[in-house]
Structures are given as C-alpha cells and as structure tokens.
Design an enzyme around this catalytic site. Structure first.
Site, PDB file in Angstrom:
ATOM      1  N   CYS A  70       0.820  -1.210   0.000  1.00 20.07           N
ATOM      2  CA  CYS A  70       0.000   0.000   0.000  1.00 20.07           C
ATOM      3  C   CYS A  70       0.859   1.267   0.000  1.00 20.07           C
ATOM      4  O   CYS A  70       0.441   2.305  -0.521  1.00 20.07           O
ATOM      5  CB  CYS A  70      -0.967   0.016   1.175  1.00 20.07           C
ATOM      6  SG  CYS A  70      -0.195  -0.351   2.760  1.00 20.07           S
TER       7      CYS A  70
ATOM      8  N   HIS B  76      -1.312   0.781   7.745  1.00 22.22           N
ATOM      9  CA  HIS B  76      -1.823   0.752   6.377  1.00 22.22           C
ATOM     10  C   HIS B  76      -1.743   2.164   5.812  1.00 22.22           C
ATOM     11  O   HIS B  76      -1.974   3.137   6.527  1.00 22.22           O
ATOM     12  CB  HIS B  76      -3.270   0.245   6.412  1.00 22.22           C
ATOM     13  CG  HIS B  76      -3.922   0.193   5.061  1.00 22.22           C
ATOM     14  ND1 HIS B  76      -3.375  -0.482   3.996  1.00 22.22           N
ATOM     15  CD2 HIS B  76      -5.083   0.740   4.613  1.00 22.22           C
ATOM     16  CE1 HIS B  76      -4.174  -0.343   2.954  1.00 22.22           C
ATOM     17  NE2 HIS B  76      -5.212   0.391   3.289  1.00 22.22           N
TER      18      HIS B  76
END
Lengths: 504, 95
Positions: free
Chosen positions: A171, A458
């Site tokens: 990510c 994340h």
C-alpha cells in the site's frame, strides 16, 4: 464540405493570384515588427467614416478599408462590384455574393506562414514552434462520422482514476503511485509523450517508460484495478535497498522512486546525471528545490552560505524549543500546523559549544547560529511530517494532529525574506501571509496518510482531480471524498503544486 | 477592455463558423451513453466506477520466473524469487 472557399474566390484567385491577400495579410494582420504594428495602428481606419471599428474589412480588389457594422464595406462591394474583402482582425475572407465568410486552404496556408514570424518574435525565446490545433483530414472526418461514440473528459468523469491491487503489503507504493499519477505537470509530460527512452531496445527495464505505461493505464477509462507488478519489480531491481516484503515507508519509497526515474531519464552516462545542479530531467525540473543553509559566526558575524538540492522537506514533530514568534508559553512546544512546522524548520538555531565551527573570515573556532531557508522552490513541494521515531531500540509513531492548508504561501520561508530582514530576528511571520506576489503560492493536491501503529499499519491517500474534487484511494478502492475529510486527516506526506508556472 | 472582449468573442465566432462550414463541428459532440459510462458514482457501498467491492482473485505473471500467481501474493513471491530477504538468497542461487 471542406476548406475550398467558394466559386467567386476561386475565380478571383485564377484572375489575380494570391498576392492581394498576401499583401493585405502581411501589412495589416500579421505585423512582424513594432514598426509594422505602428503603421497598422495608424492606417486601420474606415475610409468612409474615419472610425476605427472592430470588424474593419479591407477590399481585396482595391485600396479601401470599410466598417462592417455601418455597412460601409457592403456599400463599397455593391457599388464597385468588388465582392471579396478581408476582416482585418483575423484575416478571414468574406464573399458578398455568397453573403458569408469562406475558408480557402491556400489562403489559410499563407496566413499561417505569415503569422509564425510575429509570434516567434514575441515569444521565440521560450517557444520554438507556435501551437496549432489539430485538423482532421478528409478520411479522418469520414471515419469519425461513422463512429459517433465519443469519450469526453469533463469534471464528472472517472478518467484519471484507477484502483491499484495490493501485492502484499504494498500500500505504501500504491499511495505514491496515486500521488505521482495525479501530479498535474507530470501527467502533462507523460500524456504529451515527452519521454525518450535512454535504453533503446530495453524499454521494459526503463522505469520512466513504465511510468508512461502507468499513465496510459490510469487515463484509459478502464475501471478494473491495475496490477502494478512490473513497477514493483523494476523498483526493487533498481533500488535493492528497498527490496523485501516487509511493510515499508512511503516516504522512503518516494525518494527511491524519484532517484531511479531521475537516473533513467538521463540514461547511463554517469557524470551528467550525478551532479543534480546540471541535470535537466523532468524529475529535477519538477521536484528539485534548493535549500539554503546560512551559518553565522557569533564572533565576527560572517555568514557562510551553502545551497543543497532537495526533493522534499522533512519536518520534525514532537516537543522542541519554541521559535521566537510562537505565542504559546515557553518550554517544550509541539507544532500543530504545517506553518508552525515550517517556522520551526526555518528558525535560526544556536549551535552550541560542542559544535563550534571554524569561521572562514576570522579564522577562529566560534559558536554560531545556523538557519535554513528555501532558496529555490520546486514546482511540486513534498512535505514529510516525521511521524516515525527511530531512536535506538525505541520505535514510536507520533500521531499528533497537524493541520495543513489547502493553499500555502511559502514567501515567509524563502531565503529572499531572510536576506531582506537580516535574519528572521526582526521579522514577524503572519499566519495568513498577505503577499501580493503569486510566485510562492501552492495548492494541495495529494495527501498520503498512515493509519495504525509503527508495527502494524496501512497507507491510504487522497488525491485531487478536476480542480476541486477529492478522492480517497485505498488500494483498489477509489471513493469520492470531501475536502473536509482531507484536511481532517492525520497527514504524513503532503504534496503541493505551484499555482503559477513561469519560464526559466 | 470591452474591445478586448469583443475581439476575442469575434475570434471564437469565426472558429465555430469555420468548423460548421468545413463540417467538423460534430466532433465536439459526445454521445450520452458514453458519458454515462464514465460518470463518477458517489454511493455508499460502491466505488467511483459504480462497482461493489471486488471479490475476484486477480493474477499476474512474475517477470523473473514467468510463473502465474495470485496478485495479492506477488510481493512475497518476488522477494524470494529475486533472492532478497533473509532466507531466500541461498535458495535463489541454486535455481
């Protein structure tokens, strides 16, 4: 239905050629010099009423200028049976028999060749060839008529948006790709096909070519998420220190990616690309700024200045000594806005007795003050909020909310502001700068956020499209967002784009 | 000031007039169906393309070993395949 004029114009051309048009055009429409412009200004008056009106026309058969509005040119055409005239504003030809303007290819070619010279005289230092709009050929017109499905990019279209598959903790890469593909000046570079590969025959190994392919994928209108596996492979091949499956830092990836792109832009001729000051690649043109460091000797006040090229500005968060102009109480102070971070970044810092420098002027070891300012701003400024502490054995994430603006004026942090004020000690930095110059104004266009802790986290990002619409990019999931969502987010990497671009 | 506006407006009129006369004016048209296809969707539970969350497993081909594999596991595979990471260098050099 094409650029063939009319029968009356064709007859005129057959009889008198294109010289009448040439003469009128070159003297009164496309004036190549200042003198010619003066002549034009003086002589462009109606011969009947001596007025200068907007739609003045020149007769093609004799020396007569007449207004359109007051119908003087119409009267002249009727009485003298001179049926063709030229509008002096744009050089378009009117036929009084057809009672309409007519367009002839030969005359347009002449007009174009005459227009080039004055344009280049005015802007030739910056532009090599004047812009001309695309004109479809006869065949192309027929093809386009047969195929009426058209995609037009307007502010309500998804073109430019695309999700990215997470390849396993990637990510961090996806967010940087989203920020880069939505950097307006970079997008324009790639969509205008400006990259020439420096590895002929090995375009698959060139990261810049891969970027170009990526832009094609993003702006294709496809709505299934893209799988950036080739990009990952190329980056890991060219930046070995990054390779590895563990979650990585988005900022580190950005710097590594820019470095590889910069190297691939210049090919493998070592010297010319190793000196950032000489490099002229698109990456340097967009991202490179100059950071000025001024060290002032406390003894003799001599200032030693160095300027370093930088691709981003890393800003400390967390407690630290306050700068002169903070209104809060003294003691440990934590910045809560981007402006405060920048003020701290540019405040003069006293280098203590353990860090004495040898002064070049008075030749003694002295204590000094050091100050950082921006000498040259990049077109795209990336601010890195240092949220990750990596002291020995101690890993922590600073999650303090730091506000950042949509529009940013960098004037107070420029070296020129410092030079004008003999160091910042006397200057008051206003929170809302009121400078009139547009030079240092920036607009936010991408924000990369990290959610979670330093161990498990994340990355997502927000990007701006179509001037004022924001979208959240969470790997393959792209959704609409509001500017409030963006400004309320934590903020890790902040991307700002210069509002007005100037020629160098 | 108004003269400037008038002059620019005149230029625009000529552009449109010329396009209409030459027969290229239709190029600016868009068909409503295509425009609808590309419209941004802002509905909860759907992405901007109007799609519900993806369930399909996507695949890709490893540029190193040409094997077909699930995209979501490409990074860990590539790490071993390229001989990076702590445990993979010995294994990779044997291939």
């Amino acid at each position: 239905m094409s650029v063939h004029g009319c029968q009356h114009l064709s007859a005129f051309k057959a009889a008198k050629g294109t010289d009448p048009f040439r003469i009128i055009y070159s003297y009164f429409i496309a004036c190549p010099s200042a003198d010619a412009r003066r002549i034009k200004a003086k002589s462009c008056v109606c011969h009947t009423c001596r007025q200068t009106t907007l739609r003045l026309h020149a007769c093609m058969s004799c020396i007569y200028f007449g207004c359109y509005g007051a119908k003087h040119i119409h009267d002249h055409a009727k009485s003298k049976k001179h049926n063709l005239a030229i509008d002096l504003t744009y050089g378009t030809v009117i036929c009084f028999v057809c009672e309409d303007y007519v367009y002839d290819k030969d005359l347009e070619d002449i007009a174009r060749s005459f227009s080039q010279k004055p344009t280049l005289n005015l802007v030739g230092a910056y532009i090599k060839e004047p812009f001309s709009t695309w004109e479809p050929s006869e065949d192309e017109i027929q093809l386009l008529k047969k195929n009426p499905k058209r995609r037009k990019v307007n502010s309500n279209s998804t073109v430019g948006l695309r999700g990215l598959i997470n390849l396993g903790n990637t990510c961090f890469m996806n967010c940087i790709v989203q920020a880069l593909t939505h950097t307006p000046i970079l997008r324009d570079f790639f969509l205008a096909d400006r990259h020439t590969c420096q590895m002929p025959g090995e375009s698959k190994q060139c990261l810049v070519c891969e970027m170009a392919r990526l832009f094609q994928e993003f702006y294709s209108g496809a709505c299934t998420p893209h799988i950036p596996y080739r990009l990952l492979h190329l980056v890991w091949t060219n930046a070995r220190h990054l390779a590895g499956y563990e979650q990585q830092d988005a900022h580190e990836f950005l710097i590594a990616a820019l470095d590889v792109l910069h190297r691939h832009c210049k090919g493998t001729n070592g010297m010319s690309c190793s000196n950032p000051h000489l490099c002229n690649c698109i990456i340097d043109q967009i991202f490179t700024g100059g950071l000025q460091s001024d060290v002032t000797c406390k003894q003799c006040n001599n200032v030693s200045t160095t300027i370093d090229p930088i691709w981003d500005i890393s800003l400390d968060l967390g407690p630290g000594p306050p700068a002169f102009r903070f209104t809060n109480s003294p003691g440990n102070y934590e910045p809560t806005s981007l402006l405060e971070c920048l003020k701290r970044f540019t405040r003069p810092e006293h280098l203590g007795s353990s860090a004495k420098i040898k002064c070049g002027k008075c030749h003694s070891y002295q204590e000094s003050t050091k100050q950082l300012t921006m000498k040259k701003l990049p077109v795209v400024a990336c601010f890195h909020l240092k949220r990750f502490e990596h002291s020995t054995g101690y890993h922590k994430k600073i999650s303090t909310y730091v506000s950042f603006p949509e529009e940013l004026d960098m004037t107070p942090f420029m070296s020129s502001s410092r030079n004008d004020n003999n160091g910042f000690s006397n200057q008051i930095i206003l929170d809302i700068p009121t400078s009139l110059s547009c030079d240092n104004k920036y607009s936010l266009f991408a924000v990369v956020n990290h959610i979670g802790t330093i161990e498990v986290g994340h990355y997502t990002c927000y990007i701006r499209l179509h001037k004022d619409q924001w979208f959240k990019c969470d790997d393959h999931l792209i959704t609409k967002a509001t500017v409030t969502d963006v400004l309320n987010s934590e903020g890790y990497l902040l991307f700002y784009h210069k509002q007005i671009l100037e020629y160098e | 000031m108004y003269e400037l506006i008038d002059e620019v407006s005149l230029g625009l009129c000529f552009e449109i007039h010329r396009a209409s006369k030459i027969g290229t004016l239709f190029l600016a048209d868009t068909d409503p169906k295509s425009s609808k296809e590309l419209e941004i969707v802002d509905k909860p539970g759907y992405d901007v393309f109007g799609q519900p969350p993806q369930k399909k497993q996507l695949e890709c081909i490893c540029p190193n070993c040409q094997r077909n594999l699930a995209a979501a596991r490409f990074a860990p595979h590539l790490e071993k395949c390229m001989g990076m990471g702590r445990n993979s260098s010995r294994i990779a050099s044997r291939r």
